[in-house]
Design an enzyme around this catalytic site. Structure first.
Site, mmCIF file in Angstrom:
data_model
loop_
_atom_site.group_PDB
_atom_site.id
_atom_site.type_symbol
_atom_site.label_atom_id
_atom_site.label_comp_id
_atom_site.label_asym_id
_atom_site.label_seq_id
_atom_site.Cartn_x
_atom_site.Cartn_y
_atom_site.Cartn_z
ATOM 1 N N GLU A 1 -11.359 -4.334 -2.700
ATOM 2 C CA GLU A 1 -10.499 -2.945 -3.091
ATOM 3 C C GLU A 1 -10.354 -3.439 -4.565
ATOM 4 O OE1 GLU A 1 -7.089 -3.446 -0.476
ATOM 5 O OE2 GLU A 1 -8.157 -5.092 0.206
ATOM 6 N N HIS B 1 0.855 -1.126 0.107
ATOM 7 C CA HIS B 1 0.106 -0.016 -0.163
ATOM 8 C C HIS B 1 0.801 1.145 -0.004
ATOM 9 C CE1 HIS B 1 -3.483 -2.564 0.386
ATOM 10 N NE2 HIS B 1 -3.484 -2.683 1.685
ATOM 11 N N HIS C 1 -9.806 1.430 0.809
ATOM 12 C CA HIS C 1 -9.544 0.296 1.675
ATOM 13 C C HIS C 1 -10.758 0.303 2.777
ATOM 14 C CE1 HIS C 1 -7.369 -2.966 3.642
ATOM 15 N NE2 HIS C 1 -6.528 -2.942 2.840
#
Length: 370
Positions: free
Chosen positions: A334, A128, A197
């Site tokens: 996601e 991420h 997210h």
């Protein structure tokens, strides 16, 4: 590699969503960061849904929607104040993650013959965007019709990624559909994979697990992972495996199966390859909580979706109403390009070049099944 970001085709999928329904938009303070900078929260409210989005991490803080009896509850995990989000560096609750959402093997990739190393923060891989990704940034915001536009300028070499990247993420509420539109440009060749997210629990209490939720995923193949949850580069069929959600199954029905991929992830934490072409809006998934009747439909222009069942939630963080979020009390969908795409030329490209515009759209539509 050819860049596969494309325009957005919306034909036929806005029908029935109350496209002309107006959402009221209001702004309020939501605390301050340690450096004293103010955080703002925007409330988007239609006749059926209320969504709140804040400038720290461009996060969805809450979504309130009714069940079949008309009882309204919050179906997103998170915290009641900014202090909760600042203390939590693990879950990414509600955030826009980037510059590269999901994982890059070893934090390494090459562009134009040059090698790059970005921070590793997950079993030797980059997750991420690294140790201080877009979830940890304060975005600027401005009100737009039915919503709010969040903007972030990520400088050249931010977390080791090349190019000054300018990203606009616009949240708009259209009836019972929360639209997320992403637009990015860069002044150098770079890689990009943005997603939201949010963790959902359609029970609306945040305490019950999500294992009785049923889910359908419109996908024939998934990308398997190794022991560090990095994709192997293969695209395996879902047929005959617990990864097959072409017909609805509850999330818990096969989650503890004797299947290597589920053991590696401690449950579902994989990328599914969506049916239909990249860049065209299509259904990714449909979720039903039979107890409350609440439903969630996810549509997107992205080529993949990461279905994650909150396997690493461990109750160490207390969320809204003092609830400790335990294992599998929330699920994520996601929408994304595939994990580790910069290292797999056969995957849809995540390269963004100067003069190009990366665009994508994801829509979370909330409903009720009687």
């Amino acid at each position: 590699m050819k860049l596969l970001w494309t325009g957005i085709l919306m034909t036929g999928l806005t029908a029935g969503l109350g496209i002309n329904a107006h959402a009221a938009v209001t702004k309020a303070p939501f605390g301050k960061l340690p450096d004293g900078k103010a955080v703002e929260i925007y409330t988007l409210k239609s006749a059926t849904v209320e969504a709140r989005v804040m400038t720290f991490g461009a996060r969805i803080v809450s979504v309130r929607t009714p069940d079949r009896a008309g009882h309204v509850a919050d179906v997103v995990l998170g915290y009641e104040n900014i202090e909760g989000y600042l203390a939590d560096k693990k879950t990414y609750f509600g955030a826009i993650v980037g510059r590269y959402g999901n994982r890059i093997a070893g934090g390494k990739f090459s562009l134009d013959g040059k090698s790059y190393q970005v921070p590793t923060n997950d079993h030797g891989n980059s997750l991420h965007g690294g140790t201080s990704g877009f979830d940890q940034k304060l975005w600027t915001a401005k009100e737009v019709s039915n919503g709010v536009e969040m903007t972030l300028v990520s400088p050249d070499e931010d977390m080791g990624f090349p190019g000054t990247l300018t990203t606009h993420v616009t949240y708009t509420l259209v009836g019972n559909a929360l639209h997320i539109d992403y637009v990015s440009t860069s002044d150098k060749d770079t890689v990009l994979n943005l997603t939201n997210h949010s963790y959902f629990n359609l029970n609306g209490d945040g305490a019950s697990d999500i294992l009785s939720h049923s889910i359908t995923i419109d996908s024939e193949h998934f990308t398997p992972v190794d022991a560090t949850l990095i994709t192997t580069g293969n695209m395996d069929t879902v047929a005959g495996t617990p990864m097959d959600f072409r017909q609805p199954h509850t999330m818990g029905e096969r989650i503890n199966s004797d299947f290597a991929q589920l053991k590696l992830g401690g449950g579902y934490d994989h990328n599914w390859i969506l049916n239909g072409p990249n860049g065209v809006i299509k259904r990714a998934a449909f979720v039903l909580d039979a107890t409350t009747g609440r439903t969630l439909t996810v549509t997107t222009t992205e080529p993949g979706v990461q279905f994650y069942t909150g396997n690493f939630l461990d109750g160490s963080f207390k969320g809204k109403n003092g609830i400790s979020y335990g294992k599998r009390t929330g699920f994520c969908l996601e929408t994304q390009h595939y994990p580790d795409s910069p290292n797999h030329p056969g995957f849809p490209s995540t390269e963004l070049k100067p003069g190009q515009i990366a665009k994508s759209t994801t829509i979370f539509t909330f409903g009720v099944q009687k």
